[in-house]
Design a protein around this motif. Sequence first.
Motif, short mmCIF file in Angstrom:
data_model
loop_
_atom_site.label_atom_id
_atom_site.label_comp_id
_atom_site.label_asym_id
_atom_site.label_seq_id
_atom_site.Cartn_x
_atom_site.Cartn_y
_atom_site.Cartn_z
N MET A 263 0.82 -1.19 0.00
CA MET A 263 0.00 0.00 0.00
C MET A 263 0.87 1.25 0.00
SD MET A 263 -3.40 0.47 0.63
CE MET A 263 -4.50 1.68 1.07
N ARG A 264 1.83 1.28 0.89
CA ARG A 264 2.72 2.43 0.99
C ARG A 264 3.60 2.55 -0.26
NH1 ARG A 264 4.89 5.63 5.37
NH2 ARG A 264 7.08 5.96 5.03
N PHE A 265 4.00 1.42 -0.80
CA PHE A 265 4.83 1.39 -1.99
C PHE A 265 4.08 1.96 -3.20
CE2 PHE A 265 6.69 -0.86 -5.68
CZ PHE A 265 7.97 -0.35 -5.59
N SER A 266 2.79 1.68 -3.33
CA SER A 266 2.01 2.20 -4.46
C SER A 266 1.83 3.72 -4.35
CB SER A 266 0.66 1.51 -4.55
OG SER A 266 -0.12 1.80 -3.41
N ALA A 267 1.71 4.24 -3.15
CA ALA A 267 1.61 5.69 -2.98
C ALA A 267 2.93 6.36 -3.37
CB ALA A 267 1.25 6.03 -1.54
N PHE A 268 4.04 5.71 -3.03
CA PHE A 268 5.36 6.21 -3.39
C PHE A 268 5.52 6.26 -4.91
CE2 PHE A 268 9.89 5.38 -4.31
CZ PHE A 268 10.42 6.54 -3.75
N ILE A 269 5.05 5.21 -5.59
CA ILE A 269 5.13 5.16 -7.05
C ILE A 269 4.26 6.25 -7.67
CG2 ILE A 269 4.55 3.76 -9.07
CD1 ILE A 269 5.50 1.33 -7.54
N LYS A 270 3.06 6.45 -7.14
CA LYS A 270 2.16 7.49 -7.67
C LYS A 270 2.79 8.87 -7.54
CE LYS A 270 -2.20 5.15 -6.79
NZ LYS A 270 -3.43 5.18 -5.99
N HIS A 271 3.35 9.17 -6.37
CA HIS A 271 3.99 10.48 -6.17
C HIS A 271 5.22 10.64 -7.06
CE1 HIS A 271 1.33 11.71 -3.01
NE2 HIS A 271 1.65 10.69 -2.23
N GLY A 272 5.98 9.56 -7.22
CA GLY A 272 7.15 9.60 -8.08
C GLY A 272 6.78 9.85 -9.53
N LEU A 273 5.73 9.18 -9.99
CA LEU A 273 5.27 9.38 -11.37
C LEU A 273 4.72 10.79 -11.57
CD1 LEU A 273 3.60 5.95 -12.19
CD2 LEU A 273 5.72 6.88 -13.12
N ALA A 274 4.00 11.29 -10.57
CA ALA A 274 3.46 12.65 -10.67
C ALA A 274 4.59 13.67 -10.74
CB ALA A 274 2.54 12.94 -9.49
N LEU A 275 5.63 13.48 -9.93
CA LEU A 275 6.78 14.38 -9.95
C LEU A 275 7.51 14.31 -11.29
CD1 LEU A 275 8.58 16.35 -8.41
CD2 LEU A 275 9.89 14.37 -7.61
N ALA A 276 7.69 13.11 -11.81
CA ALA A 276 8.35 12.95 -13.11
C ALA A 276 7.53 13.61 -14.22
CB ALA A 276 8.56 11.47 -13.40
N LEU A 277 6.20 13.47 -14.16
CA LEU A 277 5.35 14.09 -15.16
C LEU A 277 5.44 15.60 -15.11
CD1 LEU A 277 3.17 13.73 -17.35
CD2 LEU A 277 1.47 13.83 -15.52
N VAL A 278 5.45 16.17 -13.91
CA VAL A 278 5.58 17.63 -13.77
C VAL A 278 6.93 18.09 -14.33
CG1 VAL A 278 5.85 19.49 -12.07
CG2 VAL A 278 3.98 17.87 -11.85
N CYS A 279 7.98 17.38 -14.03
CA CYS A 279 9.31 17.74 -14.55
C CYS A 279 9.35 17.69 -16.07
CB CYS A 279 10.38 16.83 -13.96
SG CYS A 279 10.68 17.12 -12.22
N VAL A 280 8.78 16.66 -16.65
CA VAL A 280 8.76 16.53 -18.11
C VAL A 280 7.94 17.66 -18.73
CG1 VAL A 280 7.89 15.10 -20.01
CG2 VAL A 280 9.20 14.07 -18.16
N LEU A 281 6.80 17.96 -18.15
CA LEU A 281 5.96 19.04 -18.70
C LEU A 281 6.66 20.39 -18.60
CD1 LEU A 281 2.41 18.01 -17.43
CD2 LEU A 281 3.29 17.92 -19.77
N LEU A 282 7.30 20.66 -17.47
CA LEU A 282 7.99 21.93 -17.32
C LEU A 282 9.18 22.06 -18.26
CD1 LEU A 282 7.98 22.65 -13.48
CD2 LEU A 282 6.77 23.88 -15.28
N SER A 283 9.92 21.00 -18.43
CA SER A 283 11.08 21.07 -19.33
C SER A 283 10.66 21.14 -20.79
CB SER A 283 12.02 19.90 -19.10
OG SER A 283 11.38 18.70 -19.45
N SER A 284 9.53 20.53 -21.12
CA SER A 284 9.10 20.56 -22.52
C SER A 284 8.55 21.92 -22.92
CB SER A 284 8.05 19.48 -22.77
OG SER A 284 6.87 19.76 -22.05
N CYS A 285 8.06 22.71 -21.96
CA CYS A 285 7.53 24.04 -22.32
C CYS A 285 8.62 25.09 -22.35
CB CYS A 285 6.40 24.44 -21.38
SG CYS A 285 6.95 24.95 -19.75
N GLY A 286 9.86 24.73 -21.99
CA GLY A 286 10.95 25.69 -22.04
C GLY A 286 11.20 26.39 -20.73
N PHE A 287 10.50 26.05 -19.68
CA PHE A 287 10.69 26.69 -18.39
C PHE A 287 12.02 26.26 -17.78
CE2 PHE A 287 10.40 26.55 -13.77
CZ PHE A 287 10.04 27.86 -13.49
N HIS A 288 12.74 27.21 -17.23
CA HIS A 288 13.94 26.89 -16.46
C HIS A 288 14.12 27.94 -15.39
CE1 HIS A 288 15.40 29.65 -19.56
NE2 HIS A 288 16.35 29.97 -18.71
#
Length: 166
Positions: free
Chosen positions: A1-26
């Motif tokens: 249960m705890r492991f799946s929450a960790f994976i969800k937060h990790g994926l959400a963080l990775a998605l935010v990073c990808v979206l920010l880098s793809s729009c040119g934000f730095h």
Amino acid sequence: MRFSAFIKHGLALALVCVLLSSCGFHLKKASYLPIEMRTLQLSGDDTRAQLYELLVDDLQQAKVTLTTEQQNNSQIAKLHLYRDTLDKQTLSLFKNGQVAQYQLSYGVSYRLTRPNQEPIEQSFELYRNYKDDPDNALAKAKELDLLLNELRQLASKRIVRELSQL
């Protein structure tokens, strides 16, 4: 249960990073000036003013080499900082006629001279509202001092940012 929450937060963080880098934000650390302005001769009407000292620090953070006026080289860009001004305009009054609120207007002017180009004169104003309280005069004087220091810091950073956009 705890492991799946960790994976969800990790994926959400990775998605935010990808979206920010793809729009040119730095993230911006310091403004980088063009190569011809990496060496700059800085002068001013009042070289002991706080704005002048803040500008020296901000230019050094932007990796600019500052030269003195004795090294009069016509191939070096020159930045001359005129005297900064502070104006107060009354916005409101207390019932007894004392000033309750001011609008502070902090004006800065400078001139940039580059080799083989026309000089550029720039000026701008920064505005802040300031509420006065005669019952807390000492605290309000300190607040005004902090507000003026903040305006000077903003002006210095704005000058460096404007220089980086030339």
